[in-house]
Scaffold this active site. Sequence first.
Site, PDB file in Angstrom:
ATOM      1  N   LYS A  59     -14.576   3.374  -6.512  1.00  0.00           N
ATOM      2  CA  LYS A  59     -13.195   3.565  -7.001  1.00  0.00           C
ATOM      3  C   LYS A  59     -12.335   2.372  -6.620  1.00  0.00           C
ATOM      4  O   LYS A  59     -11.646   1.797  -7.461  1.00  0.00           O
ATOM      5  CB  LYS A  59     -12.609   4.830  -6.397  1.00  0.00           C
ATOM      6  CG  LYS A  59     -11.092   4.959  -6.542  1.00  0.00           C
ATOM      7  CD  LYS A  59     -10.528   6.240  -5.976  1.00  0.00           C
ATOM      8  CE  LYS A  59     -10.210   6.135  -4.528  1.00  0.00           C
ATOM      9  NZ  LYS A  59      -8.929   5.477  -4.199  1.00  0.00           N
ATOM     10  N   ASN A  60     -12.355   1.990  -5.338  1.00  0.00           N
ATOM     11  CA  ASN A  60     -11.414   0.976  -4.858  1.00  0.00           C
ATOM     12  C   ASN A  60     -11.773  -0.425  -5.319  1.00  0.00           C
ATOM     13  O   ASN A  60     -10.928  -1.323  -5.288  1.00  0.00           O
ATOM     14  CB  ASN A  60     -11.289   1.050  -3.341  1.00  0.00           C
ATOM     15  CG  ASN A  60     -10.622   2.350  -2.917  1.00  0.00           C
ATOM     16  OD1 ASN A  60     -10.043   3.054  -3.763  1.00  0.00           O
ATOM     17  ND2 ASN A  60     -10.728   2.694  -1.661  1.00  0.00           N
ATOM     18  N   ARG A 103     -10.303  12.778  -7.873  1.00  0.00           N
ATOM     19  CA  ARG A 103      -9.674  11.447  -8.024  1.00  0.00           C
ATOM     20  C   ARG A 103     -10.683  10.347  -7.716  1.00  0.00           C
ATOM     21  O   ARG A 103     -10.660   9.278  -8.312  1.00  0.00           O
ATOM     22  CB  ARG A 103      -8.482  11.314  -7.064  1.00  0.00           C
ATOM     23  CG  ARG A 103      -7.216  12.031  -7.474  1.00  0.00           C
ATOM     24  CD  ARG A 103      -6.091  11.640  -6.524  1.00  0.00           C
ATOM     25  NE  ARG A 103      -6.119  10.205  -6.285  1.00  0.00           N
ATOM     26  CZ  ARG A 103      -5.857   9.636  -5.102  1.00  0.00           C
ATOM     27  NH1 ARG A 103      -5.556  10.394  -4.046  1.00  0.00           N
ATOM     28  NH2 ARG A 103      -5.899   8.329  -4.952  1.00  0.00           N
TER      29      ARG A 103
HETATM   30  C1  EPZ Z   1      -6.731   0.630   0.390  1.00  0.00           C
HETATM   31  O1  EPZ Z   1      -5.419   1.156   0.477  1.00  0.00           O
HETATM   32  C2  EPZ Z   1      -7.583   1.753  -0.159  1.00  0.00           C
HETATM   33  N1  EPZ Z   1      -7.097   2.141  -1.485  1.00  0.00           N
HETATM   34  C3  EPZ Z   1      -7.529   2.957   0.780  1.00  0.00           C
HETATM   35  O2  EPZ Z   1      -8.406   3.948   0.272  1.00  0.00           O
HETATM   36  C4  EPZ Z   1      -8.022   2.522   2.163  1.00  0.00           C
HETATM   37  O3  EPZ Z   1      -7.891   3.610   3.056  1.00  0.00           O
HETATM   38  C5  EPZ Z   1      -7.174   1.343   2.650  1.00  0.00           C
HETATM   39  O4  EPZ Z   1      -7.226   0.267   1.692  1.00  0.00           O
HETATM   40  C6  EPZ Z   1      -7.660   0.810   3.989  1.00  0.00           C
HETATM   41  O5  EPZ Z   1      -8.976   0.377   3.883  1.00  0.00           O
HETATM   42  C7  EPZ Z   1      -7.410   1.383  -2.553  1.00  0.00           C
HETATM   43  O6  EPZ Z   1      -8.103   0.380  -2.442  1.00  0.00           O
HETATM   44  C8  EPZ Z   1      -6.874   1.846  -3.869  1.00  0.00           C
HETATM   45  P1  EPZ Z   1      -3.823  -1.145   3.302  1.00  0.00           P
HETATM   46  P2  EPZ Z   1      -4.173   0.170   0.813  1.00  0.00           P
HETATM   47  O7  EPZ Z   1      -2.752  -1.870   2.597  1.00  0.00           O
HETATM   48  O8  EPZ Z   1      -4.398  -1.146   0.185  1.00  0.00           O
HETATM   49  C9  EPZ Z   1      -0.244  -0.618   6.305  1.00  0.00           C
HETATM   50  C10 EPZ Z   1      -8.986   6.055  -0.620  1.00  0.00           C
HETATM   51  O9  EPZ Z   1      -9.046   7.217  -0.224  1.00  0.00           O
HETATM   52  N2  EPZ Z   1       0.506  -1.429   5.333  1.00  0.00           N
HETATM   53  O10 EPZ Z   1      -5.030  -1.908   3.781  1.00  0.00           O
HETATM   54  O11 EPZ Z   1      -2.940   0.907   0.496  1.00  0.00           O
HETATM   55  C11 EPZ Z   1      -0.585   0.765   5.769  1.00  0.00           C
HETATM   56  O12 EPZ Z   1       0.486   1.661   5.983  1.00  0.00           O
HETATM   57  C12 EPZ Z   1      -7.825   5.180  -0.204  1.00  0.00           C
HETATM   58  O13 EPZ Z   1      -9.834   5.521  -1.376  1.00  0.00           O
HETATM   59  C13 EPZ Z   1       1.818  -1.814   5.640  1.00  0.00           C
HETATM   60  O14 EPZ Z   1       2.340  -1.465   6.690  1.00  0.00           O
HETATM   61  O15 EPZ Z   1      -4.343   0.049   2.386  1.00  0.00           O
HETATM   62  C14 EPZ Z   1      -1.791   1.127   6.581  1.00  0.00           C
HETATM   63  O16 EPZ Z   1      -1.381   1.562   7.857  1.00  0.00           O
HETATM   64  C15 EPZ Z   1      -6.948   5.847   0.834  1.00  0.00           C
HETATM   65  N3  EPZ Z   1       2.501  -2.571   4.747  1.00  0.00           N
HETATM   66  C16 EPZ Z   1      -2.520  -0.204   6.763  1.00  0.00           C
HETATM   67  O17 EPZ Z   1      -1.533  -1.215   6.531  1.00  0.00           O
HETATM   68  C17 EPZ Z   1       1.935  -2.988   3.559  1.00  0.00           C
HETATM   69  O18 EPZ Z   1       2.611  -3.710   2.795  1.00  0.00           O
HETATM   70  C18 EPZ Z   1      -3.688  -0.395   5.795  1.00  0.00           C
HETATM   71  O19 EPZ Z   1      -3.171  -0.314   4.502  1.00  0.00           O
HETATM   72  C19 EPZ Z   1       0.616  -2.590   3.271  1.00  0.00           C
HETATM   73  C20 EPZ Z   1      -0.087  -1.814   4.174  1.00  0.00           C
END
Ligand code: EPZ
Length: 413
Positions: free
Chosen positions: A21-22, A393
Amino acid sequence: MDYIVSGGNKLYGELPVYGAKNCALALLGATTLTDEEIVLTNCPQIVDVQNMLQLLQTLGKKVWRVGDVVGVSGALNTTIVTTPLASLIRGSVLVMGSILAKYGQVELPLPGGCAIGSRPIDIHLDGLRKMGVDVCEQDTQVVCIGKPRCVTYKLRFPSVGATQNLICASVLSNGKTVLKNCAIEPEIVALERLLINMGAKISGVGCSTVTITGVSSLHTATANVIPDRVVTATYLASVVCAGGKVTLTNCNPHHLRSFLQLVSANFSTKVYKHEIQVDVTTKASSYGVVQTAPYPYFPTDMQSLLLSMSCYARGQTTIVENLFENRLLHNASQLNKMGGNVVVDGRVATINGSTLVGADVFARDLRGGAGLVVAGLGAQGQTHVHDVEHIHRGYANLAQNLNCVGAKIHTVN
Ligand code: EPZ
């Protein structure tokens, strides 16, 4: 829709793993960088991908799908992502960098928080601002104007989405962009490889420092969506909880090394280039202390699976969830309804394993829901997992696939 999971049935046979998916969402986001056709093979037939395709279509893209092959082409007729669309898919933020690079403007709803946490996009927006983009955050919308310019920028955290967006924002810029502290997940590598196949100039593929030299345009390309490492882990966790012997095919064991280490430390595991065989005849002792962290460490997306597995271990396991602030408590409460002994203190869950008994439990998010199904496979009696739409999803036919190897899950509308 709900699942009724009848526990106590060991799993035997072979299960193929499908596309991630991702990875698919990231590659689909990049299709807005060119009007020419991008073809994705091994593209999973799941709700989030369907919604992303619908979002692209509504922006003006032509989309076709035959089985697990998808094609996207054409120019956008708008750069405004409306709220109803963006509410379809959280991944809508993944088109931001690409649309900005090609069209010099984009407007989209601020992706709200979700069940697992607040999900801010400050890193995405800070990087774009450093690229000279005028970013205006209104109450629910963000409006970006200006073509991203080359810059050297260090992400304060290796955010997966921000890395994807900032790389895509840079591929058509006016010079050399250096991005530091990038995420290095397999899905990022897949995106970098697609962009290079489209004509982008990128060095540092798979590294935390990525250098992008802008080009004038990108062209048609084909990419194969990488196997879903979280689906692979879900199937492994299913065998761990239910017992049995299963071979997973079409997977990439290298992409889930940290999870595999825990499984192979407790069970007979054979790992080949594209296959994993696990033979579970005993209980795990304990999984020790496991911290979630960015790749290549233990993924937050596999945390709910380990939570369920730990309920069947003989000893105590501790899980520390370092990425999403609200990704432990709900499943802990549901597992405790099944007789689990899970104590959560902030970001730390302590699990004293034994066994579980079927109960009424509620899925609240995608990976948590999968964790509850996995827990039910090993429980005594029936587990009624409510609201499995969350699972659809990111999983194609989870119940049917597990039933093919001996599970007894039936669907209730
Ligand atoms: C991606 O989400 C994945 N989703 C998530 O999978 C996955 O859990 C995550 O990466 C971590 O590996 C997709 O790829 C569509 P991040 P993403 O930005 O990009 C903080 C699933 O179930 N952060 O790496 O949103 C954030 O709050 C989903 O398949 C900021 O603070 O994750 C988190 O604590 C769930 N500011 C951490 O970084 C930002 O601008 C990691 O988030 C961006 C992120």
